[in-house]
Design a protein around this motif. Structure first.
Motif, PDB file in Angstrom:
ATOM      1  N   LYS A   1      -0.049   8.988 -10.715  1.00  0.00           N
ATOM      2  CA  LYS A   1      -1.271   9.784 -10.638  1.00  0.00           C
ATOM      3  C   LYS A   1      -2.412   8.888 -10.200  1.00  0.00           C
ATOM      4  CE  LYS A   1      -0.598  13.242 -14.273  1.00  0.00           C
ATOM      5  NZ  LYS A   1      -0.768  14.470 -13.520  1.00  0.00           N
ATOM      6  N   ILE A   2      -3.360   9.494  -9.516  1.00  0.00           N
ATOM      7  CA  ILE A   2      -4.587   8.771  -9.205  1.00  0.00           C
ATOM      8  C   ILE A   2      -5.590   9.054 -10.322  1.00  0.00           C
ATOM      9  CG2 ILE A   2      -4.194   8.934  -6.725  1.00  0.00           C
ATOM     10  CD1 ILE A   2      -6.691  11.006  -6.862  1.00  0.00           C
ATOM     11  N   ASP A   3      -6.625   8.242 -10.381  1.00  0.00           N
ATOM     12  CA  ASP A   3      -7.724   8.530 -11.300  1.00  0.00           C
ATOM     13  C   ASP A   3      -8.732   9.449 -10.604  1.00  0.00           C
ATOM     14  OD1 ASP A   3      -6.605   7.056 -13.314  1.00  0.00           O
ATOM     15  OD2 ASP A   3      -7.969   5.369 -13.144  1.00  0.00           O
ATOM     16  N   ILE A   4      -9.405   8.901  -9.573  1.00  0.00           N
ATOM     17  CA  ILE A   4     -10.470   9.668  -8.915  1.00  0.00           C
ATOM     18  C   ILE A   4     -10.397   9.448  -7.407  1.00  0.00           C
ATOM     19  CG2 ILE A   4     -12.978   9.983  -8.675  1.00  0.00           C
ATOM     20  CD1 ILE A   4     -13.193   8.627 -11.491  1.00  0.00           C
ATOM     21  N   PHE A   5     -10.543  10.544  -6.662  1.00  0.00           N
ATOM     22  CA  PHE A   5     -10.704  10.455  -5.217  1.00  0.00           C
ATOM     23  C   PHE A   5     -11.890  11.320  -4.822  1.00  0.00           C
ATOM     24  CE2 PHE A   5      -9.719  11.925  -0.827  1.00  0.00           C
ATOM     25  CZ  PHE A   5      -9.920  10.692  -0.205  1.00  0.00           C
ATOM     26  N   ASP A   6     -12.855  10.704  -4.151  1.00  0.00           N
ATOM     27  CA  ASP A   6     -14.026  11.407  -3.637  1.00  0.00           C
ATOM     28  C   ASP A   6     -13.754  11.692  -2.160  1.00  0.00           C
ATOM     29  OD1 ASP A   6     -16.549  12.003  -2.419  1.00  0.00           O
ATOM     30  OD2 ASP A   6     -17.588  11.007  -4.080  1.00  0.00           O
ATOM     31  N   LYS A   7     -13.466  12.965  -1.851  1.00  0.00           N
ATOM     32  CA  LYS A   7     -13.117  13.356  -0.481  1.00  0.00           C
ATOM     33  C   LYS A   7     -14.264  13.103   0.499  1.00  0.00           C
ATOM     34  CE  LYS A   7     -11.808  17.562  -1.677  1.00  0.00           C
ATOM     35  NZ  LYS A   7     -11.291  18.944  -1.614  1.00  0.00           N
ATOM     36  N   LYS A   8     -15.476  13.330   0.058  1.00  0.00           N
ATOM     37  CA  LYS A   8     -16.639  13.155   0.931  1.00  0.00           C
ATOM     38  C   LYS A   8     -16.828  11.681   1.297  1.00  0.00           C
ATOM     39  CE  LYS A   8     -20.798  15.523   0.758  1.00  0.00           C
ATOM     40  NZ  LYS A   8     -21.974  16.006   0.003  1.00  0.00           N
ATOM     41  N   LYS A   9     -16.728  10.794   0.317  1.00  0.00           N
ATOM     42  CA  LYS A   9     -16.901   9.351   0.553  1.00  0.00           C
ATOM     43  C   LYS A   9     -15.613   8.665   0.997  1.00  0.00           C
ATOM     44  CE  LYS A   9     -20.509   8.837  -2.957  1.00  0.00           C
ATOM     45  NZ  LYS A   9     -20.845   8.212  -4.251  1.00  0.00           N
ATOM     46  N   LYS A  10     -14.490   9.403   0.917  1.00  0.00           N
ATOM     47  CA  LYS A  10     -13.160   8.844   1.218  1.00  0.00           C
ATOM     48  C   LYS A  10     -12.892   7.616   0.334  1.00  0.00           C
ATOM     49  CE  LYS A  10     -13.460  10.584   5.879  1.00  0.00           C
ATOM     50  NZ  LYS A  10     -13.724  10.264   7.253  1.00  0.00           N
ATOM     51  N   LEU A  11     -13.260   7.766  -0.920  1.00  0.00           N
ATOM     52  CA  LEU A  11     -13.222   6.679  -1.894  1.00  0.00           C
ATOM     53  C   LEU A  11     -12.181   6.944  -2.975  1.00  0.00           C
ATOM     54  CD1 LEU A  11     -14.487   4.156  -3.362  1.00  0.00           C
ATOM     55  CD2 LEU A  11     -16.093   5.783  -4.415  1.00  0.00           C
ATOM     56  N   LEU A  12     -11.243   6.003  -3.132  1.00  0.00           N
ATOM     57  CA  LEU A  12     -10.216   6.073  -4.175  1.00  0.00           C
ATOM     58  C   LEU A  12     -10.603   5.094  -5.275  1.00  0.00           C
ATOM     59  CD1 LEU A  12      -7.446   7.112  -5.162  1.00  0.00           C
ATOM     60  CD2 LEU A  12      -6.396   5.277  -3.812  1.00  0.00           C
ATOM     61  N   VAL A  13     -10.616   5.589  -6.523  1.00  0.00           N
ATOM     62  CA  VAL A  13     -11.088   4.799  -7.665  1.00  0.00           C
ATOM     63  C   VAL A  13     -10.012   4.711  -8.737  1.00  0.00           C
ATOM     64  CG1 VAL A  13     -12.822   4.659  -9.513  1.00  0.00           C
ATOM     65  CG2 VAL A  13     -13.477   5.556  -7.267  1.00  0.00           C
ATOM     66  N   GLU A  14      -9.787   3.497  -9.221  1.00  0.00           N
ATOM     67  CA  GLU A  14      -8.933   3.244 -10.397  1.00  0.00           C
ATOM     68  C   GLU A  14      -9.870   2.815 -11.515  1.00  0.00           C
ATOM     69  OE1 GLU A  14      -5.740   2.403 -13.049  1.00  0.00           O
ATOM     70  OE2 GLU A  14      -5.851   3.674 -11.273  1.00  0.00           O
ATOM     71  N   ARG A  15      -9.827   3.535 -12.633  1.00  0.00           N
ATOM     72  CA  ARG A  15     -10.692   3.215 -13.773  1.00  0.00           C
ATOM     73  C   ARG A  15      -9.920   2.420 -14.817  1.00  0.00           C
ATOM     74  NH1 ARG A  15     -14.511   7.601 -15.776  1.00  0.00           N
ATOM     75  NH2 ARG A  15     -13.121   7.467 -17.535  1.00  0.00           N
ATOM     76  N   LYS A  16     -10.616   1.457 -15.405  1.00  0.00           N
ATOM     77  CA  LYS A  16     -10.078   0.665 -16.519  1.00  0.00           C
ATOM     78  C   LYS A  16     -11.123   0.695 -17.624  1.00  0.00           C
ATOM     79  CE  LYS A  16      -6.352  -0.763 -14.396  1.00  0.00           C
ATOM     80  NZ  LYS A  16      -5.084  -0.178 -14.768  1.00  0.00           N
ATOM     81  N   LYS A  17     -10.682   0.623 -18.850  1.00  0.00           N
ATOM     82  CA  LYS A  17     -11.595   0.660 -19.993  1.00  0.00           C
ATOM     83  C   LYS A  17     -12.642  -0.441 -19.891  1.00  0.00           C
ATOM     84  CE  LYS A  17     -12.825   1.467 -24.396  1.00  0.00           C
ATOM     85  NZ  LYS A  17     -14.169   1.975 -24.478  1.00  0.00           N
ATOM     86  N   HIS A  18     -12.204  -1.663 -19.696  1.00  0.00           N
ATOM     87  CA  HIS A  18     -13.139  -2.785 -19.560  1.00  0.00           C
ATOM     88  C   HIS A  18     -12.512  -3.851 -18.675  1.00  0.00           C
ATOM     89  CE1 HIS A  18     -16.630  -5.146 -20.724  1.00  0.00           C
ATOM     90  NE2 HIS A  18     -15.829  -6.191 -20.708  1.00  0.00           N
ATOM     91  N   ILE A  19     -13.195  -4.176 -17.613  1.00  0.00           N
ATOM     92  CA  ILE A  19     -12.695  -5.203 -16.696  1.00  0.00           C
ATOM     93  C   ILE A  19     -13.456  -6.497 -16.955  1.00  0.00           C
ATOM     94  CG2 ILE A  19     -12.428  -5.903 -14.284  1.00  0.00           C
ATOM     95  CD1 ILE A  19     -12.200  -2.915 -13.560  1.00  0.00           C
ATOM     96  N   LYS A  20     -12.740  -7.486 -17.473  1.00  0.00           N
ATOM     97  CA  LYS A  20     -13.303  -8.833 -17.626  1.00  0.00           C
ATOM     98  C   LYS A  20     -12.935  -9.678 -16.414  1.00  0.00           C
ATOM     99  CE  LYS A  20     -12.719  -8.935 -22.618  1.00  0.00           C
ATOM    100  NZ  LYS A  20     -12.023  -9.582 -23.720  1.00  0.00           N
ATOM    101  N   GLU A  21     -11.741  -9.424 -15.911  1.00  0.00           N
ATOM    102  CA  GLU A  21     -11.193 -10.161 -14.776  1.00  0.00           C
ATOM    103  C   GLU A  21     -10.378  -9.171 -13.945  1.00  0.00           C
ATOM    104  OE1 GLU A  21      -7.962 -13.765 -14.120  1.00  0.00           O
ATOM    105  OE2 GLU A  21      -9.007 -13.624 -16.029  1.00  0.00           O
ATOM    106  N   ILE A  22     -10.423  -9.334 -12.635  1.00  0.00           N
ATOM    107  CA  ILE A  22      -9.634  -8.445 -11.775  1.00  0.00           C
ATOM    108  C   ILE A  22      -8.264  -9.077 -11.576  1.00  0.00           C
ATOM    109  CG2 ILE A  22      -9.442  -7.370  -9.505  1.00  0.00           C
ATOM    110  CD1 ILE A  22     -12.515  -7.256  -9.473  1.00  0.00           C
ATOM    111  N   TYR A  23      -7.265  -8.457 -12.173  1.00  0.00           N
ATOM    112  CA  TYR A  23      -5.891  -8.934 -12.086  1.00  0.00           C
ATOM    113  C   TYR A  23      -5.207  -8.316 -10.865  1.00  0.00           C
ATOM    114  CZ  TYR A  23      -6.647 -10.475 -16.882  1.00  0.00           C
ATOM    115  OH  TYR A  23      -7.138 -11.089 -18.003  1.00  0.00           O
ATOM    116  N   ASP A  24      -4.208  -9.028 -10.346  1.00  0.00           N
ATOM    117  CA  ASP A  24      -3.438  -8.501  -9.218  1.00  0.00           C
ATOM    118  C   ASP A  24      -2.865  -7.128  -9.537  1.00  0.00           C
ATOM    119  OD1 ASP A  24      -3.984 -10.838  -7.865  1.00  0.00           O
ATOM    120  OD2 ASP A  24      -1.920 -11.586  -7.901  1.00  0.00           O
ATOM    121  N   GLY A  25      -2.412  -6.929 -10.756  1.00  0.00           N
ATOM    122  CA  GLY A  25      -1.824  -5.649 -11.148  1.00  0.00           C
ATOM    123  C   GLY A  25      -2.769  -4.483 -10.977  1.00  0.00           C
ATOM    124  N   TYR A  26      -4.062  -4.682 -11.236  1.00  0.00           N
ATOM    125  CA  TYR A  26      -5.052  -3.624 -11.029  1.00  0.00           C
ATOM    126  C   TYR A  26      -5.108  -3.251  -9.544  1.00  0.00           C
ATOM    127  CZ  TYR A  26      -7.181  -4.976 -15.589  1.00  0.00           C
ATOM    128  OH  TYR A  26      -7.437  -5.257 -16.899  1.00  0.00           O
TER     129      TYR A  26
END
Length: 188
Positions: A76-101
């Motif tokens: 499943k995706i989290d959020i897709f904004d069709k107008k902005k053509k933007l795909l978003v993955e949400r995380k509770k709290h990002i301290k560091e951007i891991y490869d897995g994200y």
């Protein structure tokens, strides 16, 4: 269908491949029995997206089931904004951007592209502090895309029998550590 990979398992695999086994083992149990406070909070933060209550705007798609024939991944995706053509993955709290994200976002991207969606931007969002992190498209970051494809191949070839964890910090932060016979912290 046995070689289909769940998008949510990609990050878990990078953390510890054995955790996927335990996640599937405990999957239908009450989450309070085995999830940490951090994971329960993450699940809670995802409710608005998972229950399609994030937005009432027509151009916002949430919790869309996606599939890629090329990579044989599903999720499943989290959020897709069709107008902005933007795909978003949400995380509770990002301290560091891991490869897995990033790999989870790439997996969603490839699924949606195959399904006919046009995507021009990728983003990670930290829910707690409302921070946004732009992620390059796979074709703009060939090194990261190669790492993504290698990880997908590693997941397919993985054999739990021969696996041994080498990172004690991962064991110490694993909710399944007490049940895992591969834990490096056993007996401490």
């Amino acid at each position: 269908m046995d070689d289909i990979i769940k998008i949510s398992n990609i990050n878990d695999f990078i953390f510890c491949p054995a955790s996927i086994y335990f996640h599937n083992l405990y999957g239908n149990e009450n989450k309070l029995m085995f999830q940490s406070k951090y994971q329960l909070n993450g699940t809670k933060a995802h409710e608005t997206v998972d229950e399609n209550k994030y937005s009432t705007r027509a151009e916002i798609i949430t919790a869309l089931d996606v599939y890629s024939e090329q990579y044989r991944i599903i999720g499943k995706i989290d959020i897709f904004d069709k107008k902005k053509k933007l795909l978003v993955e949400r995380k509770k709290h990002i301290k560091e951007i891991y490869d897995g994200y990033i790999f989870q976002l790439y997996a969603q991207y490839y699924c949606m592209k195959e399904m006919g969606y046009e995507i021009s931007k990728l983003e990670l969002r930290s829910v707690d502090d409302n921070k946004k992190y732009n992620v390059k498209l796979p074709e703009e970051d060939l090194e990261m895309n190669t790492k993504f494809e290698n990880t997908i191949n590693e997941i397919r070839k993985f054999d739990l029998e021969g696996y041994q964890q080498t990172n004690t910090l991962k064991c110490g932060n694993c909710i399944y550590e007490d049940a895992c016979d591969r834990s490096l912290n056993r007996g401490e």
